[in-house]
Motif scaffolding. Structure first.
Motif, PDB file in Angstrom:
ATOM      1  N   CYS A 206      44.976  14.938  92.323  1.00  0.00           N
ATOM      2  CA  CYS A 206      44.169  14.953  93.551  1.00  0.00           C
ATOM      3  C   CYS A 206      42.852  14.195  93.395  1.00  0.00           C
ATOM      4  O   CYS A 206      42.386  13.562  94.344  1.00  0.00           O
ATOM      5  CB  CYS A 206      43.886  16.380  93.988  1.00  0.00           C
ATOM      6  N   CYS A 209      43.330  10.687  94.199  1.00  0.00           N
ATOM      7  CA  CYS A 209      44.241  10.456  95.331  1.00  0.00           C
ATOM      8  C   CYS A 209      43.520   9.694  96.452  1.00  0.00           C
ATOM      9  O   CYS A 209      42.431  10.092  96.875  1.00  0.00           O
ATOM     10  CB  CYS A 209      44.747  11.791  95.857  1.00  0.00           C
ATOM     11  N   CYS A 215      43.788  15.733 102.990  1.00  0.00           N
ATOM     12  CA  CYS A 215      44.860  16.633 102.556  1.00  0.00           C
ATOM     13  C   CYS A 215      44.500  18.096 102.828  1.00  0.00           C
ATOM     14  O   CYS A 215      43.562  18.636 102.249  1.00  0.00           O
ATOM     15  CB  CYS A 215      45.125  16.412 101.075  1.00  0.00           C
TER      16      CYS A 215
END
Ligand code: SF4
Length: 361
Positions: A206, A209, A215
């Motif tokens: 993450c 990311c 998200c």
């Protein structure tokens, strides 16, 4: 049934940032040198159940031996099987050759660009059809495989059981709403690339990311619990007493540990445990504040109740107004801030729901 994207999901920014990342980071793969539909088709069939690195040499060899639909359609079956040897799942290549023969016979060797035609070919399911139509023909069709179901379950915080066909239908509908005009092929490939390189099944990356900001599961710290792969038990109820602890018109908040549920997010103090009546609940919270933060407080009265469901837990939170009496220095993860300053801290949705109960200072 028609499914819509969650309101808090920023479609435009998401698609833009994902494509920007894909344009600069995409892997150089032999099937990406052009968008010939036959090349795309062969690569998609080879990549089913097989890793990219394994597929590369097979793909190059296969394309050299059978560079066109016609070459594949007319080749002896033993030669085609030989070129596939070692890749396994031989029904894939048998279906591929049968479909190539049909494309040669019915469509003059041109892979059809209509969903209703391409889907009738042997071995071409909804995913492969979507991949070919979008990558080779820029049709705005979703290409949803296990990777994309995982990525979308996390991005949109979907708890649907992905083993059920209804989940695929839902995700296909949602992907369709996100595909940007004129870049369907790149968008589908970018999603697959994200699933393969960043949003991996275990320990998604993450922090690096490109769509971190969008998200919804990551925002809640539950990305590693998704996708839901069935056999889901109902969420376990957990009773929590939450403190809105005031001192000089400021409220106590703290940052959760960097690991585990809601990692690194800011929350109001909570105490978990069995407590049946009001007196027990107040006592539990007062003890928790003392043990966790070294704060002595008077638990005044309840401000209300809030519920939040994660995929595996259901938090039943009773929120209490508390008054600071005395205390030592707070641990580094905790601080008092004014209610206006709360917006500067990242709170999970579970605790955002508490904000409307806060008294005006
Ligand atoms: S932030 Fe994490 S969970 Fe969300 S899409 Fe990116 S890698 Fe996946």
């Amino acid at each position: 049934m028609k499914y819509s994207l969650p309101e808090e999901f920023h479609v435009f920014g998401f698609a833009r940032d994902l494509l920007e990342w894909y344009d600069s980071q995409k892997r150089d793969l032999p099937w990406r040198i052009n968008r010939d539909p036959y090349r795309v088709w062969v690569s998609e069939i080879m990549l089913q159940q097989t890793r990219v690195e394994t597929v590369k040499p097979y793909y190059m060899n296969f394309m050299e031996k059978f560079p066109t639909v016609r070459a594949l359609a007319e080749a002896p079956e033993e030669d085609v099987l030989k070129a596939w040897e070692g890749l396994g799942y031989y029904s894939r290549v048998r279906n591929l050759q049968a479909a190539a023969r049909e494309v040669q016979a019915r469509y003059g060797g041109v892979v059809p660009d209509k969903p209703e035609e391409i889907r009738t070919l042997k071995g071409i399911g909804p995913y492969t059809a979507g991949a070919i139509l979008s990558i080779a023909y820029e049709k705005p069709e979703p290409a949803v495989d296990g990777n994309v179901m995982r990525v979308f379950s996390r991005l949109l915080y979907l708890t649907d059981d992905i083993a059920k066909p209804a989940a695929r239908i839902k995700i296909e509908q949602l992907v369709r709403q996100v595909i940007p005009e004129g870049r369907a092929g790149d968008f589908n490939q970018a999603l697959m690339e994200l699933g393969a390189m960043v949003c991996t099944p275990r320990s998604p990356h993450c922090l690096t990311c490109p769509v971190f900001d969008y998200c919804l599961a990551r925002r809640e710290g539950v990305q590693e619990e998704l996708p839901n792969k069935g056999k889901a038990k109902p969420p376990r109820p957990v009773d929590l007493q939450v403190a809105v602890l005031l001192r000089d018109r400021q409220v106590l908040i703290h940052k959760r540990p960097e690991q585990g549920l809601l990692a690194g997010m800011w929350v109001f103090p909570m105490a978990e445990g069995d407590a049946w009546g009001e007196a027990d609940q107040k006592e539990l919270l007062a003890q928790g504040l003392l043990a966790q933060f070294g704060v002595e407080a008077e638990v005044l009265h309840s401000l209300g109740e809030v519920q939040h469901t994660f995929s595996h837990l259901q938090w039943n939170m009773r929120v209490w107004l508390c008054d600071w009496i005395d205390g030592q220095e707070l641990p580094p993860s905790a601080r008092f801030v004014s209610i206006e300053q709360l917006d500067e801290y990242t709170f999970p949705v579970a605790h955002h729901k508490i904000r409307p109960l806060l008294p005006r200072t």
